[in-house]
Design an enzyme around this catalytic site. Sequence first.
Site, PDB file in Angstrom:
ATOM      1  N   ASP A  72       0.845  -1.225   0.012  1.00 26.30           N
ATOM      2  CA  ASP A  72       0.035   0.091   0.008  1.00 26.30           C
ATOM      3  C   ASP A  72       0.960   1.233  -0.073  1.00 26.30           C
ATOM      4  O   ASP A  72       2.054   1.308   0.364  1.00 26.30           O
ATOM      5  CB  ASP A  72      -1.163   0.012   1.182  1.00 26.30           C
ATOM      6  CG  ASP A  72      -0.430  -0.024   2.461  1.00 26.30           C
ATOM      7  OD1 ASP A  72       0.828  -0.455   2.720  1.00 26.30           O
ATOM      8  OD2 ASP A  72      -0.833   0.711   3.440  1.00 26.30           O
ATOM      9  N   GLU A 130      -0.056  -1.176   5.697  1.00 28.99           N
ATOM     10  CA  GLU A 130       0.973  -0.796   6.513  1.00 28.99           C
ATOM     11  C   GLU A 130       1.075   0.793   6.935  1.00 28.99           C
ATOM     12  O   GLU A 130       1.572   0.969   7.796  1.00 28.99           O
ATOM     13  CB  GLU A 130       2.433  -1.024   5.704  1.00 28.99           C
ATOM     14  CG  GLU A 130       3.773  -0.944   6.594  1.00 28.99           C
ATOM     15  CD  GLU A 130       3.981   0.491   6.653  1.00 28.99           C
ATOM     16  OE1 GLU A 130       5.076   0.622   7.556  1.00 28.99           O
ATOM     17  OE2 GLU A 130       3.964   1.156   5.807  1.00 28.99           O
ATOM     18  N   HIS A 333       6.578   9.448   0.915  1.00 29.44           N
ATOM     19  CA  HIS A 333       5.417  10.198   1.025  1.00 29.44           C
ATOM     20  C   HIS A 333       5.648  11.597   0.337  1.00 29.44           C
ATOM     21  O   HIS A 333       4.705  12.667   0.425  1.00 29.44           O
ATOM     22  CB  HIS A 333       5.097  10.357   2.400  1.00 29.44           C
ATOM     23  CG  HIS A 333       4.823   9.024   2.996  1.00 29.44           C
ATOM     24  ND1 HIS A 333       4.450   9.047   4.568  1.00 29.44           N
ATOM     25  CD2 HIS A 333       5.094   7.826   2.738  1.00 29.44           C
ATOM     26  CE1 HIS A 333       4.534   7.709   4.839  1.00 29.44           C
ATOM     27  NE2 HIS A 333       4.725   7.079   3.768  1.00 29.44           N
TER      28      HIS A 333
END
Length: 358
Positions: A72, A130, A333
Amino acid sequence: MPTLDLSLSAADLTRAICDIPSVSDDETALADAIEGAIRPLGHLEVHRDGDTIVARTRLGRAQRVIIAGHIDTVPVNGNLPTRDVEDDGAAMIWGRGTVDMKAGTAVQLKLAAELVDPAYDITWIWYDHEEVAAERSGLTRLERSLPEAFEGDFAILGEPSDGQVEGGCNGTLRVVARTHGRRSHSARAWMGENAIHAAAPILERLAAYRPQEIVVDGLAYREGLNAVRVSGGVAGNVIPDLCEVEVNFRFAPSRTGEEAVAHVREVLDGFEVEVADLAEGARPGLDSAIARGFVAAVGAEPRPKYGWTDVARFSARGVPAVNYGPGDPSLAHHDEERVAVAQIEDVERGLRAWLTTA
């Protein structure tokens, strides 16, 4: 329905995996594609739990290693589909998930398909959820449904580590420190007690705190104690009767969770403190013969992992675990998330060398 061709290069497989969006809660399409590519391989025993895929060899080797990665990502922000870019002349793959951690997953999938006769028995785990609360993780479910998947002599998480070996991880603790007051009209503030003002000493102590650098098994872990959220107040004309300061403590794996809690309570002595979340750290896991052989084979210089990762789950079960994957962790991210093609190739080469040499 998306499919995966495991004969592609690891870089091309990275592009393909990233272009199947799999934000947490939406991993099924990618899990289906992974299962569809892995299940026909005769040398692997395949088990599926939700959107977690486990594939194991049964060769009767003296030692078993666990190699895992999550499928994920955090939400997409205009950074899919992937595209090829250059960074100081280096070929890069840009897009959500390239660093955290689909490049590592691509390497694992390619090796799982190709290593029919590895030097160790291998348990491959590709798991969902996760990037959200730990209780929702595919590993949490798997610990209940297939605990034998966590049995091994050594574990590797493909989390981004810049192609280096990052041993263990820091633990993380969140607490909420509260101050109380008494409400009154702000025009008559003397009739109340301001809970936000009462929290000032908490912030002063945190600002004055000097975190330690603690050496654990030869690796220097940096600790940190910081306010991460402050909340309080009722309205623009009311003296607040409650203030909450959320505090995060990243602690070296030499401390237990209980010791970390005790330390924070000592720093915040005199204030109401409630533990909100606690995850134990993991020691480096590099002192066994199999770990030393791994480090030598991949040619990396071990260093500490400052963030918490799922290596702690394996360490808690007595399985030494490290992080080893392509990608700069500082770009995880990030809207400009990108991974070097050369680093994907280096990690594949390192893992292949280790897994094929007894």
